[in-house]
Design a protein around this motif. Structure first.
Motif, PDB file in Angstrom:
ATOM      1  N   ASN A 112       0.816  -1.217   0.000  1.00  0.00           N
ATOM      2  CA  ASN A 112       0.000   0.000   0.000  1.00  0.00           C
ATOM      3  C   ASN A 112       0.849   1.266   0.000  1.00  0.00           C
ATOM      4  O   ASN A 112       0.348   2.352   0.319  1.00  0.00           O
ATOM      5  CB  ASN A 112      -0.942   0.002   1.206  1.00  0.00           C
ATOM      6  N   GLY A 113       2.114   1.113  -0.353  1.00  0.00           N
ATOM      7  CA  GLY A 113       2.981   2.274  -0.402  1.00  0.00           C
ATOM      8  C   GLY A 113       4.390   1.865  -0.769  1.00  0.00           C
ATOM      9  O   GLY A 113       4.676   0.685  -1.003  1.00  0.00           O
ATOM     10  N   GLY A 114       5.285   2.837  -0.831  1.00  0.00           N
ATOM     11  CA  GLY A 114       6.657   2.548  -1.186  1.00  0.00           C
ATOM     12  C   GLY A 114       6.839   2.379  -2.672  1.00  0.00           C
ATOM     13  O   GLY A 114       6.031   2.858  -3.487  1.00  0.00           O
ATOM     14  N   VAL A 115       7.894   1.665  -3.053  1.00  0.00           N
ATOM     15  CA  VAL A 115       8.218   1.539  -4.472  1.00  0.00           C
ATOM     16  C   VAL A 115       8.594   0.119  -4.878  1.00  0.00           C
ATOM     17  O   VAL A 115       9.093  -0.094  -5.983  1.00  0.00           O
ATOM     18  CB  VAL A 115       9.372   2.498  -4.855  1.00  0.00           C
ATOM     19  N   THR A 116       8.375  -0.888  -4.010  1.00  0.00           N
ATOM     20  CA  THR A 116       8.842  -2.228  -4.335  1.00  0.00           C
ATOM     21  C   THR A 116       7.821  -3.318  -4.022  1.00  0.00           C
ATOM     22  O   THR A 116       7.034  -3.208  -3.081  1.00  0.00           O
ATOM     23  CB  THR A 116      10.142  -2.574  -3.561  1.00  0.00           C
ATOM     24  N   LEU A 117       7.877  -4.388  -4.832  1.00  0.00           N
ATOM     25  CA  LEU A 117       7.202  -5.652  -4.535  1.00  0.00           C
ATOM     26  C   LEU A 117       8.253  -6.615  -3.988  1.00  0.00           C
ATOM     27  O   LEU A 117       9.397  -6.628  -4.453  1.00  0.00           O
ATOM     28  CB  LEU A 117       6.601  -6.277  -5.798  1.00  0.00           C
ATOM     29  N   TRP A 118       7.857  -7.437  -3.038  1.00  0.00           N
ATOM     30  CA  TRP A 118       8.722  -8.497  -2.529  1.00  0.00           C
ATOM     31  C   TRP A 118       8.070  -9.804  -2.949  1.00  0.00           C
ATOM     32  O   TRP A 118       7.090 -10.245  -2.381  1.00  0.00           O
ATOM     33  CB  TRP A 118       8.834  -8.387  -1.014  1.00  0.00           C
ATOM     34  N   ALA A 119       8.609 -10.405  -4.005  1.00  0.00           N
ATOM     35  CA  ALA A 119       7.990 -11.574  -4.616  1.00  0.00           C
ATOM     36  C   ALA A 119       8.552 -12.859  -4.022  1.00  0.00           C
ATOM     37  O   ALA A 119       9.772 -13.015  -3.895  1.00  0.00           O
ATOM     38  CB  ALA A 119       8.221 -11.558  -6.122  1.00  0.00           C
ATOM     39  N   GLU A 120       7.663 -13.771  -3.663  1.00  0.00           N
ATOM     40  CA  GLU A 120       8.069 -15.106  -3.224  1.00  0.00           C
ATOM     41  C   GLU A 120       8.065 -16.020  -4.437  1.00  0.00           C
ATOM     42  O   GLU A 120       7.020 -16.238  -5.064  1.00  0.00           O
ATOM     43  CB  GLU A 120       7.129 -15.632  -2.142  1.00  0.00           C
ATOM     44  N   LEU A 121       9.224 -16.556  -4.788  1.00  0.00           N
ATOM     45  CA  LEU A 121       9.387 -17.327  -6.005  1.00  0.00           C
ATOM     46  C   LEU A 121       8.907 -18.770  -5.814  1.00  0.00           C
ATOM     47  O   LEU A 121       8.515 -19.168  -4.723  1.00  0.00           O
ATOM     48  CB  LEU A 121      10.857 -17.301  -6.433  1.00  0.00           C
ATOM     49  N   ASP A 122       8.969 -19.533  -6.900  1.00  0.00           N
ATOM     50  CA  ASP A 122       8.520 -20.914  -6.850  1.00  0.00           C
ATOM     51  C   ASP A 122       9.648 -21.872  -6.503  1.00  0.00           C
ATOM     52  O   ASP A 122       9.539 -23.078  -6.728  1.00  0.00           O
ATOM     53  CB  ASP A 122       7.883 -21.321  -8.183  1.00  0.00           C
ATOM     54  N   GLU A 139      16.781 -16.924  -0.640  1.00  0.00           N
ATOM     55  CA  GLU A 139      16.895 -17.338  -2.035  1.00  0.00           C
ATOM     56  C   GLU A 139      15.531 -17.560  -2.693  1.00  0.00           C
ATOM     57  O   GLU A 139      15.454 -17.685  -3.911  1.00  0.00           O
ATOM     58  CB  GLU A 139      17.735 -18.617  -2.155  1.00  0.00           C
ATOM     59  N   ARG A 140      14.472 -17.609  -1.919  1.00  0.00           N
ATOM     60  CA  ARG A 140      13.143 -17.784  -2.512  1.00  0.00           C
ATOM     61  C   ARG A 140      12.439 -16.449  -2.755  1.00  0.00           C
ATOM     62  O   ARG A 140      11.243 -16.435  -3.057  1.00  0.00           O
ATOM     63  CB  ARG A 140      12.259 -18.658  -1.616  1.00  0.00           C
ATOM     64  N   PHE A 141      13.203 -15.335  -2.657  1.00  0.00           N
ATOM     65  CA  PHE A 141      12.571 -14.032  -2.780  1.00  0.00           C
ATOM     66  C   PHE A 141      13.335 -13.141  -3.750  1.00  0.00           C
ATOM     67  O   PHE A 141      14.522 -13.324  -3.997  1.00  0.00           O
ATOM     68  CB  PHE A 141      12.474 -13.353  -1.409  1.00  0.00           C
ATOM     69  N   LEU A 142      12.606 -12.163  -4.278  1.00  0.00           N
ATOM     70  CA  LEU A 142      13.187 -11.238  -5.248  1.00  0.00           C
ATOM     71  C   LEU A 142      12.499  -9.888  -5.081  1.00  0.00           C
ATOM     72  O   LEU A 142      11.270  -9.815  -4.987  1.00  0.00           O
ATOM     73  CB  LEU A 142      12.950 -11.756  -6.670  1.00  0.00           C
TER      74      LEU A 142
END
Length: 486
Positions: free
Chosen positions: A401-411, A442-445
């Motif tokens: 809901n703010g900021g400038v980034t997504l923290w994606a959990e990978l497969d 290592e599961r995040f980007l």
């Protein structure tokens, strides 16, 4: 600075460990060990933490002690647990593996490279007129030497006024202008953290903060943030502060970098109280406080709850305005500001007067500039989220809901390998381990949404292409990753 995790706390972190995929094919102790390894890999369970006694954890999980004993044995054999008879068991990684938080930046002039390693916007259109107006203001300062260690009074008053409007009464004497937020952090560490001092940070956190702490040879403990929900586990965070009693804690409560989480007012108040009780100074990074999206209300500044000068706030203009304008600040008590100024003289004397005058002009137009930034970022965020969900449906993203980034959990634990492969197709990424301390994540980007929507969508398409070829594609383990991550 060992932190003990209670049985009930670890049970809450483990969640539905007995219902994980493949659970029916594994005995209980293997499923439990695998879940603990998963918490370590994600950074939610820090390294060097003492786990609960076998009997305590068995009672919390409502399983037999034999199951926990076997799980702990499995973790020791896999290199994730170190035990000493009569002393307890501590979390670790196999071989003591660690990943450095700094490296070598290798810039490229490839115009086709989409850089998602840097979470920063291009300059607003108001910058050039502001610079011209600032040049006209400059003659007022040319009669002096030009050294203002705490900053020119016009800018300090403008920053102080902003804090006051947010509910934290502030005078110009409580503000020191710096050459960016990173410079502000460095100066605060010089003042508040002795070499080798103990520090508590979030995991994941801002890589350049880790680099600054490494330069002070700090002893770092981490508090793991959950990918979803509110991020901070209040009980575990407060326990870490109370038990380890660090000299300093570095927190990003507003749209945390990289997760985008927003800390509640209640937790801010409790953290300040715990810090005071334990003799801990809080350094609060407010880099993203001006960038709530979707009308999200932002809680009052953390320093509102401070009655003992334990909270030092840092911020700057890099994120809402432009990274090339190296203007940051520290908000602290007036005596602390004077001590910071004395420490600064031995480093860089003062910030450029012209840059500060540009900042004064931009802050006068903050309402217009920042509102446009929020609209821009919301649209780009939505485009990025839609592209990820369409092209990489196995990835999990929590829309911030703010900021400038997504923290994606990978497969899978593929972040570093994926970053190397993406470079080959013209996308520069900041892999998850760069935001941690110990080779985890290592599961995040991190995926910033600061570029135009079309570039973000194209970047996701390229990433998806290499993702599906990654398992059989050759890797390049010696390729160096860029180290400048903003």
């Amino acid at each position: 600075m060992t932190v003990l995790v209670r049985g009930t706390q670890l049970a809450r972190l483990l969640g539905q460990w007995h219902a994980l995929p493949g659970r029916r094919r594994n005995p209980d102790y293997l499923a439990l060990a695998s879940s603990v390894r998963g918490l370590l890999a994600d950074g939610r369970l820090a390294l060097g933490v003492r786990l609960p006694a076998e009997r305590e954890l068995a009672e919390a999980l409502r399983v037999s002690r034999t199951t926990v004993t076997a799980a702990y044995r499995e973790l020791r054999e896999s290199g994730h647990l170190n035990s000493r008879r009569g002393a307890g068991s501590w979390t670790m990684l196999p071989g003591g593996h660690r990943v450095a938080s700094s490296g070598l930046w290798t810039p490229q002039d490839d115009l086709d490279m989409i850089d998602l390693g840097c979470a920063a916007l291009s300059a607003p259109p108001q910058l050039v007129p502001a610079a011209r107006a600032a040049a006209e203001d400059l003659p007022r300062y040319l009669g002096g030497a030009g050294y203002h260690p705490t900053g020119i009074v016009e800018l300090r008053e403008a920053v102080a006024r902003n804090y006051t409007e947010r509910g934290l009464p502030t005078s110009a004497e409580q503000i020191m202008v710096t050459s960016g937020t990173q410079h502000a952090l460095d100066l605060v560490l010089r003042l508040a953290l002795p070499t080798g001092g103990s520090v508590l940070v979030e995991s994941p956190t801002y890589p350049n903060a880790l680099a600054a702490l490494a330069a002070r040879r700090a002893r770092i403990a981490t508090h793991g943030l959950a990918p979803g929900g509110s991020g901070w586990d209040a009980e575990l965070l407060l326990s870490a502060v109370r038990q380890s009693r660090p000299r300093l804690a570095y927190l990003i409560p507003e749209f945390q970098n990289p997760t985008g989480h927003l800390m509640s007012a209640e937790l801010r108040e409790r953290v300040v109280a715990a810090a005071h009780a334990g003799g801990t100074d809080l350094v609060v990074d407010e880099s993203f406080v001006d960038l709530p999206l979707d009308g999200t209300p932002v809680p009052p500044p953390t320093a509102v709850f401070d009655r003992h000068s334990r909270v030092i706030s840092i911020g700057g203009m890099s994120k809402p305005y432009w990274g090339g304008l190296r203007i940051g600040w520290v908000r602290a008590s007036a005596p602390q500001v004077q001590r910071l100024a004395a420490a600064r003289v031995g480093v860089d004397m003062a910030s450029p007067v012209l840059d500060q005058l540009v900042a004064v002009r931009l802050l006068a137009e903050a309402e217009t500039i920042v509102a446009a930034r929020r609209t821009q970022l919301a649209a780009q965020r939505d485009a990025l989220v839609a592209a990820v969900r369409a092209s990489l449906p196995d990835w999990q993203v929590v829309v911030p809901n703010g900021g400038v980034t997504l923290w994606a959990e990978l497969d899978g634990p593929i972040s570093s390998a994926l970053s190397r492969a993406a470079e080959e197709v013209g996308v520069r990424l900041a892999p998850g381990p760069r935001f941690g301390l110990d080779g985890t994540l290592e599961r995040f980007l991190r995926l910033p949404f600061t570029l135009p929507a079309a570039e973000l969508v194209e970047a996701v398409h390229r990433i998806a292409t290499v993702r599906y070829d990654l398992d059989r594609a050759p890797t390049h383990p010696h390729r160096r990753q860029p180290a400048v991550i903003a």
